[in-house]
Design an enzyme around this catalytic site. Structure first.
Site, PDB file in Angstrom:
ATOM      1  N   ASP A 145       0.850  -1.193   0.000  1.00 22.83           N
ATOM      2  CA  ASP A 145       0.000   0.000   0.000  1.00 22.83           C
ATOM      3  C   ASP A 145       0.885   1.243   0.000  1.00 22.83           C
ATOM      4  OD1 ASP A 145       0.783  -0.648   2.723  1.00 22.83           O
ATOM      5  OD2 ASP A 145      -0.653   0.846   3.416  1.00 22.83           O
ATOM      6  N   GLU A 191       0.086  -0.877   5.946  1.00 20.69           N
ATOM      7  CA  GLU A 191       1.153  -0.347   6.801  1.00 20.69           C
ATOM      8  C   GLU A 191       1.074   1.154   6.936  1.00 20.69           C
ATOM      9  OE1 GLU A 191       5.199   1.230   7.832  1.00 20.69           O
ATOM     10  OE2 GLU A 191       3.951   1.603   6.051  1.00 20.69           O
TER      11      GLU A 191
END
Length: 478
Positions: free
Chosen positions: A120, A183
């Site tokens: 991500d 994250e």
């Protein structure tokens, strides 16, 4: 009296001799020219593969309703397309949060390794010179969000394994690849994986995630490139400070209103930081860097037995980076109060983001805040939090496997352990592993580092290929 002066003079001379001898024998004996195993490493088509992954905007938003999970699904399908051998020979799982887990059975299960990354990326803002999801090379650089943080390492791990599997690769111990999906918003994807690993009795000997890189001019007086391996990660806690008081019309302001009282409290915190301390990891960082210093600074670091109290006091005032290494830090990130220009607010709030040093607990910090702000009406509440991780020993076999791989890949480079001051998903693995190392195996200029979470994120083709070489070498050792 003259005899006493002679004795004192002799002691001073002896002290000078000891200091000079320690300085002159304070040398770095690392074999910078180490070549390691000739792996005939292959460039593969890493630039193309990473470019394809960069083109898919897997953006994390704190407001999760804004996340387009169809892009995550596209990304996973692209990974399957690009790395067929990894899916063919490894056990594969996908979590409910779109995190990916691969297991390759090794010759032994005694000392498993976990290689991590997250796919991500943070949102983009206007001002990029090129499309933030371009995924193409321009003047020797591959541009796009995720080229440094951290689709690059994910691609290099997968490409290295893909090539190795073509040649019948079997690791010495079980190998796990875990790729997180949230994250950037402190999500639970990797945390959940750790909980599952614990249930299955998986205790990694080495966990390897993003962290320090190969940096230029990383320390005053040191000219060689330095690879910083993060062996401990600072904790974090958000404290919300809230205050209610008398507001009113701005035409007749009362003195010492809520906004002023909150401002005074924040200024007190800024002027009264927590006490610094040099822990074992920082002591080793200074020792390694000191051996590569110019003579004047080498003299100081060679004689820490004498100068350590002075250095402990100096590091917090030399700069924000050195202060963060030796103490808990306070950042004032969100201030809320009024919403109209002619109305004094009755209620004000401030968020204090604290990065915890290994020797401070969250309770320690809250006690310090209460003591320093000197305003008993201010309410303090805790938000998102996690404690500092334990230190991975830089004398361990696992740490030295990483160190040796760095030296084989990046010749004439200093390797030093350090305290990771930012947050990573790797913190969760300290629950099940004694050695978690945080290192992004690429050489990036200070200018390019600004692209992480900023504008024009990019990686040079040369840096990307060296990152790939690092992982190909690492696979031969684990």
């Amino acid at each position: 009296m003259p005899e006493l002066l002679y004795v004192l003079g002799g002691l001073v001379v002896l002290l000078i001799i000891v200091i000079l001898v320690k300085t002159l024998t304070f040398k770095d004996k690392t074999n910078f020219k180490t070549q390691g195993q000739d792996i005939q490493w292959e460039k593969d088509d890493i630039v193309y593969k990473l470019g394809e992954l960069i083109k898919i905007p897997t953006i994390s938003y704190e407001d999760t309703s804004l996340i387009d999970f169809t892009q995550y699904e596209r990304y996973i399908e692209k990974v399957k397309e690009l790395y067929p051998n990894v899916f063919k020979y490894c056990e594969y799982e996908q979590t409910k949060d779109y995190a990916l887990i691969f297991k390759l059975k090794g010759e032994s299960s005694e000392k498993p390794t976990v290689l991590m990354a997250h796919y991500d990326v943070v949102p983009v803002t206007e001002g990029w010179e090129h499309d933030p999801f371009l995924g193409e090379v321009v003047d020797g650089y591959l541009y796009g969000r995720g080229t440094l943080d951290t689709k690059n390492t994910m691609a290099c791990v997968l490409s290295s394994l893909e090539t190795a599997l073509e040649k019948g690769y079997v690791p010495k111990n079980d190998l796990y690849l875990t790729f997180g999906s949230n994250e950037e918003i402190c999500g639970n994807a990797q945390y959940d994986i750790v909980q599952e690993f614990e249930k299955r009795g998986i205790k990694p000997a080495l966990v390897f995630d993003e962290g320090g890189g190969v940096l230029q001019n990383a320390f005053p007086g040191v000219t060689k490139d330095t690879a910083f391996l993060g062996v401990v990660e600072k904790g974090m806690v958000n404290f919300k400070l809230s205050l209610d008081g008398n507001g009113g019309h701005s035409s007749s302001p009362r003195k010492n209103g809520p906004a002023i009282r909150m401002a005074k409290a924040l200024v007190r915190l800024e002027k009264n930081p927590m006490k610094p301390k040099i822990i074992k990891t920082v002591d080793e960082t200074l020792r390694v860097m000191g051996k590569n210093e110019v003579f004047g600074l080498k003299l100081v670091f060679a004689n820490m037995w004498l100068f350590k109290p002075l250095i402990t006091k100096l590091l917090p005032v030399l700069g924000s980076d050195t202060r963060a290494l030796v103490s808990s830090t306070f950042a004032f990130t969100i201030l809320n109060g009024g919403n109209q220009t002619n109305v004094i607010p009755n209620h004000v709030e401030a968020n204090v983001n604290v990065r915890l040093a290994p020797f401070n607990s969250i309770d320690d910090v809250e006690k310090h805040i209460r003591k320093v702000i000197k305003d008993h009406d201010i309410v303090i509440t805790r938000g998102y939090q996690f404690q500092c991780t334990k230190e991975c020993s830089f004398e361990s076999e696992e740490y030295n496997i990483v160190k040796q791989t760095v030296l084989e890949t990046y010749h004439d480079t200093i390797v030093a352990p350090f305290v990771m001051i930012g947050g990573t998903d790797a913190k969760h693995y300290s629950q099940i592993s004694d050695c978690v190392v945080r290192f992004s195996p690429m050489k990036v200029s200070n200018e390019d580092r600004k692209g992480v979470h900023g504008l024009n994120e990019r990686i040079s083709v040369e840096a990307l290929e060296k990152c790939l070489e690092f992982y190909q070498r690492l696979l031969q050792k684990i």
